[in-house]
Every structure is written in structure tokens, then in C-alpha cells.
Design an enzyme around this catalytic site. Structure first.
Site, PDB file in Angstrom:
ATOM      1  N   PRO A  72       0.785  -1.226   0.000  1.00  0.00           N
ATOM      2  CG  PRO A  72      -0.146  -1.099   2.133  1.00  0.00           C
ATOM      3  CD  PRO A  72       0.511  -2.060   1.183  1.00  0.00           C
ATOM      4  CG  ASN A  73      -0.337   4.199   1.271  1.00  0.00           C
ATOM      5  OD1 ASN A  73      -1.355   4.632   0.732  1.00  0.00           O
ATOM      6  ND2 ASN A  73      -0.349   3.668   2.476  1.00  0.00           N
TER       7      ASN A  73
ATOM      8  NE  ARG B 127       3.889   6.791   1.640  1.00  0.00           N
ATOM      9  CZ  ARG B 127       4.049   5.569   2.097  1.00  0.00           C
ATOM     10  NH1 ARG B 127       4.397   4.605   1.275  1.00  0.00           N
ATOM     11  NH2 ARG B 127       3.844   5.303   3.363  1.00  0.00           N
TER      12      ARG B 127
ATOM     13  CE1 TYR C  41       8.785   5.379   3.041  1.00  0.00           C
ATOM     14  CE2 TYR C  41       7.173   7.178   2.871  1.00  0.00           C
ATOM     15  CZ  TYR C  41       7.651   6.052   3.518  1.00  0.00           C
ATOM     16  OH  TYR C  41       7.017   5.591   4.644  1.00  0.00           O
TER      17      TYR C  41
ATOM     18  CG  ASN D 285       8.319  -1.787   0.702  1.00  0.00           C
ATOM     19  OD1 ASN D 285       7.701  -1.853   1.776  1.00  0.00           O
ATOM     20  ND2 ASN D 285       8.911  -0.674   0.288  1.00  0.00           N
TER      21      ASN D 285
ATOM     22  CB  ALA E 270       1.369   0.470   6.647  1.00  0.00           C
TER      23      ALA E 270
ATOM     24  CD  GLU F 253      10.341  -7.025   6.531  1.00  0.00           C
ATOM     25  OE1 GLU F 253      10.797  -7.981   7.200  1.00  0.00           O
ATOM     26  OE2 GLU F 253       9.663  -6.108   7.027  1.00  0.00           O
TER      27      GLU F 253
ATOM     28  CG  HIS G 290      10.769  -1.883   5.141  1.00  0.00           C
ATOM     29  ND1 HIS G 290       9.404  -1.799   5.002  1.00  0.00           N
ATOM     30  CD2 HIS G 290      11.016  -3.027   5.818  1.00  0.00           C
ATOM     31  CE1 HIS G 290       8.846  -2.848   5.578  1.00  0.00           C
ATOM     32  NE2 HIS G 290       9.795  -3.616   6.073  1.00  0.00           N
ATOM     33  CG  LEU G 291      11.751   2.611  -0.661  1.00  0.00           C
ATOM     34  CD1 LEU G 291      10.471   3.330  -1.039  1.00  0.00           C
ATOM     35  CD2 LEU G 291      12.799   2.756  -1.749  1.00  0.00           C
ATOM     36  CB  SER G 292      12.286   4.748   5.391  1.00  0.00           C
ATOM     37  OG  SER G 292      11.237   3.905   5.861  1.00  0.00           O
TER      38      SER G 292
ATOM     39  NE  ARG H 299       9.737   6.594   8.623  1.00  0.00           N
ATOM     40  CZ  ARG H 299       8.789   6.383   7.694  1.00  0.00           C
ATOM     41  NH1 ARG H 299       8.921   5.359   6.864  1.00  0.00           N
ATOM     42  NH2 ARG H 299       7.749   7.182   7.611  1.00  0.00           N
TER      43      ARG H 299
HETATM   44  C1  DQA Z   1       8.001   1.432   4.073  1.00  0.00           C
HETATM   45  C2  DQA Z   1       8.023   1.678   5.577  1.00  0.00           C
HETATM   46  C3  DQA Z   1       6.648   1.469   6.177  1.00  0.00           C
HETATM   47  O1  DQA Z   1       6.676   1.743   7.569  1.00  0.00           O
HETATM   48  C4  DQA Z   1       5.642   2.399   5.536  1.00  0.00           C
HETATM   49  O2  DQA Z   1       4.348   2.148   6.047  1.00  0.00           O
HETATM   50  C5  DQA Z   1       5.659   2.319   4.058  1.00  0.00           C
HETATM   51  C6  DQA Z   1       6.945   2.278   3.384  1.00  0.00           C
HETATM   52  C7  DQA Z   1       9.355   1.744   3.412  1.00  0.00           C
HETATM   53  O3  DQA Z   1       9.575   1.305   2.289  1.00  0.00           O
HETATM   54  O4  DQA Z   1      10.192   2.439   4.005  1.00  0.00           O
HETATM   55  O5  DQA Z   1       4.629   2.356   3.392  1.00  0.00           O
HETATM   56  O6  DQA Z   1       7.716   0.056   3.840  1.00  0.00           O
END
Ligand code: DQA
Length: 144
Positions: free
Chosen positions: A10-11, A18, A23, A75, A78, A99, A101-103, A108
Site C-alpha cells: 500500500p501507498n 509521497r 522515500y 515491500n 504498512a 523483506e 523497506h526504502l526507509s 522512525r
Molecule cells: C516502508 C516503511 C513502512 O513503515 C511504511 O508504512 C511504508 C513504506 C518503506 O519502504 O520504508 O509504506 O515500507
């Protein structure tokens, strides 16, 4: 030739617009193109999928199994922090999943520090921006 599925949750469809300070400014298609370019020498077939819906992500994981993929870079956005259903799908299919994650989720908000899918993945890479995708593909192609 290895077949790798890259699943984004998602997102992540909104990357580029975003929260670029977190990101980056690349869109998801920029990142997928970058990943293919960076991993071209590995000769893998890369199929990318994105959905904002939990069930569609689960269906994609089963598709990866049914269609004989060798591994998945995921990825889950959330959902990583609370989707037991995605975790169960990853453990069911028994394909190596990385798994990403960009961040750096550990730097965080506290609610992002825990991922419920990490324990059923081969490993987790976070905090290196778009580099996490080619790194994930590389791990799946080069390690057993
Ligand atoms: C994320 C980190 C998640 O906490 C967040 O909800 C995202 C992006 C990342 O790629 O850093 O949607 O997965």
C-alpha cells in the site's frame, strides 16, 4: 534463469510524490526500471506487482508459488507492521522472500520498529532507499 517477483504494498504506488524527504523522488516504475538495469548481469526474469489491498498481495504470493518463481522481494509497506495474513502466506509458500523497506524503519516512529513478516523472510534490508530492491534481487539470485 531465476524468476523473481517484486511485490509492493500500500501507498507505494504514490512514490515520487509521497513524502519525498523520506522515500526519495523516484516513482515506483523508476525504481523497478532501476532494479532491472542494476541486476541485468544476473540474468533474472523480474516481474513486478503493486497493490493497495492485503488480499491481492496474498494472491500474488500464491501466484509466485504456482508459477514457479524462485523468490520474492517484498515491500509490504504498512502491512509489514501488522498483517499476520501476509506473514502466513509467506510461511505457507516456502519460497525465499526478502523483506525490503526504502526507509530505515528502526529510526522512525516506534510503531514501525516491528515487522511481523521479518521472522518468516530470509532476511530484511532497509534504509538504503531504492538500492534495497537490487540488493534483494541479488541475494535471491546469488545465495541459496
Ligand atoms: C516502508 C516503511 C513502512 O513503515 C511504511 O508504512 C511504508 C513504506 C518503506 O519502504 O520504508 O509504506 O515500507
Amino acid at each position: 534463469m531465476k524468476k523473481i517477483m517484486i511485490i509492493n504494498g500500500p501507498n507505494l504506488n504514490f512514490l515520487g510524490k509521497r513524502e519525498p524527504e523520506i522515500y526519495g523522488s523516484d516513482t515506483l516504475s523508476d525504481i523497478i526500471a532501476y532494479t532491472k538495469e542494476k541486476t541485468a548481469a544476473l540474468g533474472a526474469e523480474i516481474v513486478a506487482f503493486q497493490s493497495n489491498c492485503e488480499g491481492e498481495i496474498i494472491d500474488a504470493l500464491y501466484r509466485a508459488y504456482d508459477e514457479g518463481f524462485d523468490g520474492v522481494v517484498i515491500n509490504a509497506g504498512a502491512y509489514s507492521h501488522y498483517s499476520i495474513a501476509i506473514r502466513d502466506a509467506i510461511s505457507s509458500i516456502k519460497l525465499p522472500c526478502v523483506e525490503v523497506h526504502l526507509s530505515n524503519i528502526h529510526a522512525r516512529e516506534e510503531f514501525r520498529h516491528n515487522s511481523v513478516i521479518s521472522a518468516v523472510c530470509k532476511g530484511m534490508i532497509c534504509g538504503f532507499g531504492k538500492e534495497v530492491y537490487p540488493l534483494g534481487v541479488r541475494v535471491l539470485c546469488e545465495n541459496r
